[in-house]
Motif scaffolding. Structure first.
Motif, PDB file in Angstrom:
ATOM      1  N   ARG A  10       0.844  -1.191   0.000  1.00 34.57           N
ATOM      2  CA  ARG A  10       0.000   0.000   0.000  1.00 34.57           C
ATOM      3  C   ARG A  10       0.877   1.238   0.000  1.00 34.57           C
ATOM      4  NH1 ARG A  10      -2.059   0.427   6.141  1.00 34.57           N
ATOM      5  NH2 ARG A  10      -0.230  -0.514   7.066  1.00 34.57           N
ATOM      6  N   PRO A  11       0.366   2.317  -0.548  1.00 31.46           N
ATOM      7  CA  PRO A  11       1.161   3.545  -0.591  1.00 31.46           C
ATOM      8  C   PRO A  11       1.450   4.066   0.818  1.00 31.46           C
ATOM      9  CG  PRO A  11      -0.845   3.748  -1.916  1.00 31.46           C
ATOM     10  CD  PRO A  11      -0.917   2.446  -1.178  1.00 31.46           C
ATOM     11  N   VAL A  12       2.660   4.506   1.002  1.00 31.25           N
ATOM     12  CA  VAL A  12       3.045   5.123   2.273  1.00 31.25           C
ATOM     13  C   VAL A  12       2.481   6.546   2.288  1.00 31.25           C
ATOM     14  CG1 VAL A  12       4.991   5.957   3.652  1.00 31.25           C
ATOM     15  CG2 VAL A  12       5.143   3.754   2.480  1.00 31.25           C
ATOM     16  N   PRO A  13       1.833   6.937   3.371  1.00 31.88           N
ATOM     17  CA  PRO A  13       1.333   8.322   3.439  1.00 31.88           C
ATOM     18  C   PRO A  13       2.452   9.319   3.149  1.00 31.88           C
ATOM     19  CG  PRO A  13       0.439   7.048   5.231  1.00 31.88           C
ATOM     20  CD  PRO A  13       1.479   6.178   4.571  1.00 31.88           C
ATOM     21  N   ALA A  14       2.069  10.436   2.579  1.00 29.78           N
ATOM     22  CA  ALA A  14       3.054  11.431   2.153  1.00 29.78           C
ATOM     23  C   ALA A  14       3.176  12.605   3.117  1.00 29.78           C
ATOM     24  CB  ALA A  14       2.693  11.937   0.758  1.00 29.78           C
ATOM     25  N   SER A  15       2.472  12.544   4.251  1.00 34.27           N
ATOM     26  CA  SER A  15       2.566  13.653   5.199  1.00 34.27           C
ATOM     27  C   SER A  15       2.177  13.171   6.597  1.00 34.27           C
ATOM     28  CB  SER A  15       1.636  14.796   4.791  1.00 34.27           C
ATOM     29  OG  SER A  15       0.284  14.436   5.011  1.00 34.27           O
ATOM     30  N   LEU A  16       2.563  13.953   7.571  1.00 36.15           N
ATOM     31  CA  LEU A  16       2.192  13.666   8.952  1.00 36.15           C
ATOM     32  C   LEU A  16       0.673  13.623   9.096  1.00 36.15           C
ATOM     33  CD1 LEU A  16       2.843  13.248  11.926  1.00 36.15           C
ATOM     34  CD2 LEU A  16       3.061  15.725  12.152  1.00 36.15           C
ATOM     35  N   ARG A  17      -0.026  14.538   8.456  1.00 29.91           N
ATOM     36  CA  ARG A  17      -1.496  14.555   8.524  1.00 29.91           C
ATOM     37  C   ARG A  17      -2.087  13.253   7.990  1.00 29.91           C
ATOM     38  NH1 ARG A  17      -3.674  18.948  10.330  1.00 29.91           N
ATOM     39  NH2 ARG A  17      -2.570  20.912  10.320  1.00 29.91           N
ATOM     40  N   GLU A  18      -1.526  12.717   6.902  1.00 24.48           N
ATOM     41  CA  GLU A  18      -2.034  11.453   6.353  1.00 24.48           C
ATOM     42  C   GLU A  18      -1.769  10.298   7.315  1.00 24.48           C
ATOM     43  OE1 GLU A  18      -0.944  10.623   2.276  1.00 24.48           O
ATOM     44  OE2 GLU A  18      -1.111  12.748   1.770  1.00 24.48           O
ATOM     45  N   PHE A  19      -0.573  10.254   7.901  1.00 23.81           N
ATOM     46  CA  PHE A  19      -0.292   9.208   8.892  1.00 23.81           C
ATOM     47  C   PHE A  19      -1.259   9.336  10.065  1.00 23.81           C
ATOM     48  CE2 PHE A  19       4.052   8.554   7.118  1.00 23.81           C
ATOM     49  CZ  PHE A  19       4.054   7.171   7.098  1.00 23.81           C
ATOM     50  N   ALA A  20      -1.422  10.555  10.579  1.00 30.36           N
ATOM     51  CA  ALA A  20      -2.259  10.785  11.756  1.00 30.36           C
ATOM     52  C   ALA A  20      -3.719  10.416  11.487  1.00 30.36           C
ATOM     53  CB  ALA A  20      -2.150  12.238  12.204  1.00 30.36           C
ATOM     54  N   ALA A  21      -4.162  10.519  10.244  1.00 27.68           N
ATOM     55  CA  ALA A  21      -5.545  10.189   9.889  1.00 27.68           C
ATOM     56  C   ALA A  21      -5.735   8.699   9.602  1.00 27.68           C
ATOM     57  CB  ALA A  21      -5.976  11.009   8.680  1.00 27.68           C
ATOM     58  N   GLY A  22      -4.673   7.912   9.711  1.00 34.69           N
ATOM     59  CA  GLY A  22      -4.743   6.489   9.379  1.00 34.69           C
ATOM     60  C   GLY A  22      -5.659   5.687  10.297  1.00 34.69           C
ATOM     61  N   ASP A  23      -6.052   4.532   9.823  1.00 37.01           N
ATOM     62  CA  ASP A  23      -6.953   3.622  10.543  1.00 37.01           C
ATOM     63  C   ASP A  23      -6.224   2.964  11.710  1.00 37.01           C
ATOM     64  OD1 ASP A  23      -8.751   1.680  11.409  1.00 37.01           O
ATOM     65  OD2 ASP A  23      -8.460   0.404   9.642  1.00 37.01           O
ATOM     66  N   GLU A  24      -6.639   3.287  12.927  1.00 32.45           N
ATOM     67  CA  GLU A  24      -6.081   2.657  14.117  1.00 32.45           C
ATOM     68  C   GLU A  24      -7.157   1.884  14.877  1.00 32.45           C
ATOM     69  OE1 GLU A  24      -2.215   5.417  15.088  1.00 32.45           O
ATOM     70  OE2 GLU A  24      -3.893   5.510  16.470  1.00 32.45           O
ATOM     71  N   SER A  25      -8.098   1.324  14.127  1.00 35.87           N
ATOM     72  CA  SER A  25      -9.167   0.558  14.767  1.00 35.87           C
ATOM     73  C   SER A  25      -8.629  -0.682  15.484  1.00 35.87           C
ATOM     74  CB  SER A  25     -10.231   0.158  13.738  1.00 35.87           C
ATOM     75  OG  SER A  25      -9.648  -0.619  12.696  1.00 35.87           O
ATOM     76  N   ASP A  26      -7.409  -1.071  15.152  1.00 37.71           N
ATOM     77  CA  ASP A  26      -6.792  -2.223  15.807  1.00 37.71           C
ATOM     78  C   ASP A  26      -5.794  -1.818  16.901  1.00 37.71           C
ATOM     79  OD1 ASP A  26      -4.799  -1.137  14.156  1.00 37.71           O
ATOM     80  OD2 ASP A  26      -3.880  -3.094  13.824  1.00 37.71           O
ATOM     81  N   LEU A  27      -5.836  -0.560  17.347  1.00 37.37           N
ATOM     82  CA  LEU A  27      -4.870  -0.085  18.344  1.00 37.37           C
ATOM     83  C   LEU A  27      -4.844  -1.055  19.522  1.00 37.37           C
ATOM     84  CD1 LEU A  27      -2.899   2.291  18.813  1.00 37.37           C
ATOM     85  CD2 LEU A  27      -4.682   3.321  20.220  1.00 37.37           C
ATOM     86  N   ASN A  28      -3.667  -1.603  19.775  1.00 39.42           N
ATOM     87  CA  ASN A  28      -3.489  -2.644  20.777  1.00 39.42           C
ATOM     88  C   ASN A  28      -2.575  -2.135  21.888  1.00 39.42           C
ATOM     89  OD1 ASN A  28      -3.424  -5.243  21.970  1.00 39.42           O
ATOM     90  ND2 ASN A  28      -1.520  -5.698  20.892  1.00 39.42           N
ATOM     91  N   VAL A  29      -3.086  -2.102  23.102  1.00 43.72           N
ATOM     92  CA  VAL A  29      -2.275  -1.691  24.244  1.00 43.72           C
ATOM     93  C   VAL A  29      -1.268  -2.808  24.521  1.00 43.72           C
ATOM     94  CG1 VAL A  29      -2.288  -1.136  26.699  1.00 43.72           C
ATOM     95  CG2 VAL A  29      -4.075  -0.231  25.199  1.00 43.72           C
ATOM     96  N   VAL A  30       0.017  -2.492  24.327  1.00 42.01           N
ATOM     97  CA  VAL A  30       1.070  -3.485  24.528  1.00 42.01           C
ATOM     98  C   VAL A  30       1.720  -3.363  25.902  1.00 42.01           C
ATOM     99  CG1 VAL A  30       1.528  -3.802  22.068  1.00 42.01           C
ATOM    100  CG2 VAL A  30       2.784  -2.036  23.330  1.00 42.01           C
ATOM    101  N   ALA A  31       1.511  -2.231  26.550  1.00 40.73           N
ATOM    102  CA  ALA A  31       1.975  -2.026  27.920  1.00 40.73           C
ATOM    103  C   ALA A  31       0.859  -1.279  28.647  1.00 40.73           C
ATOM    104  CB  ALA A  31       3.281  -1.233  27.957  1.00 40.73           C
ATOM    105  N   PRO A  32       0.060  -2.000  29.440  1.00 41.65           N
ATOM    106  CA  PRO A  32      -1.044  -1.355  30.158  1.00 41.65           C
ATOM    107  C   PRO A  32      -0.520  -0.284  31.114  1.00 41.65           C
ATOM    108  CG  PRO A  32      -1.192  -3.747  30.307  1.00 41.65           C
ATOM    109  CD  PRO A  32       0.139  -3.428  29.705  1.00 41.65           C
ATOM    110  N   TRP A  33      -1.426   0.578  31.567  1.00 43.60           N
ATOM    111  CA  TRP A  33      -1.042   1.623  32.508  1.00 43.60           C
ATOM    112  C   TRP A  33      -0.266   1.029  33.679  1.00 43.60           C
ATOM    113  CZ3 TRP A  33      -0.978   6.617  31.725  1.00 43.60           C
ATOM    114  CH2 TRP A  33      -1.842   7.192  30.801  1.00 43.60           C
TER     115      TRP A  33
END
Length: 180
Positions: A10-33
């Motif tokens: 897949r194309p790599v985003p071309a800006s910080l805004r594009e990265f920041a807008a990416g799909d993080e529906s799978d955000l996985n906490v790897v180190a809990p609080w």
């Protein structure tokens, strides 16, 4: 898609805004609080944090092929972070969907404690290599007067969105990568 087919890069985003807008529906906490303000059994605050304190967040999008270096640097940073005076709580999460975005969220007693960590040798060594190891990176912090609940990654993303300046990031390093 069949078992033997491979997924198209897949194309790599071309800006910080594009990265920041990416799909993080799978955000996985790897180190809990964790930290002195967190109850180890419940993962919640032991008691409200009274008075002025700082909440800090960062996110980066690592480049493929640099995993060994990134792991070594992160181990050193975490070794410093978990014992750093003034740290009250910290959690970490990763989203494979969004180019392995790696997020941190922490609470500090005060600005001096956060700055002490940011200027620590392990953090500075890693910071000097951001352009080599990451497509992009951003961070922010804000003051809170009283906290009865731990902040969320959604809140951290909203804070970053609110303070992100227009134009290119100071940390961008896409190395002409068109796909990942």
């Amino acid at each position: 898609m069949t078992e033997n087919s491979t997924q198209e890069p897949r194309p790599v985003p071309a800006s910080l805004r594009e990265f920041a807008a990416g799909d993080e529906s799978d955000l996985n906490v790897v180190a809990p609080w964790t930290g002195p303000a967190v109850d180890a059994e419940t993962g919640l605050l032991k008691e409200p944090i009274r008075g002025r304190h700082l909440i800090a967040t960062s996110v980066g999008w690592p480049k493929p092929g640099h995993e060994d270096a990134a792991i070594a640097l992160n181990e050193a940073i975490l070794g410093e972070l978990y014992v750093r005076p003034g740290l009250l709580a910290v959690t970490l999460a990763i989203s494979a969907n969004n180019f392995s975005s790696t997020r941190s969220l922490s609470i500090w007693e005060n600005e001096a404690a956060l700055k002490g960590f940011l200027k620590s040798e392990p953090h500075m060594v890693a910071a000097r290599r951001v352009r080599e190891l990451m497509y992009d990176w951003e961070g922010a912090n804000w003051v809170s007067e009283e906290t009865t609940e731990l902040p969320t990654f959604d809140e951290a993303k909203a804070r970053l969105d609110a303070v992100r300046p227009p134009g290119p990031s100071d940390f961008e390093s896409y190395d002409d990568a068109a796909t990942a």
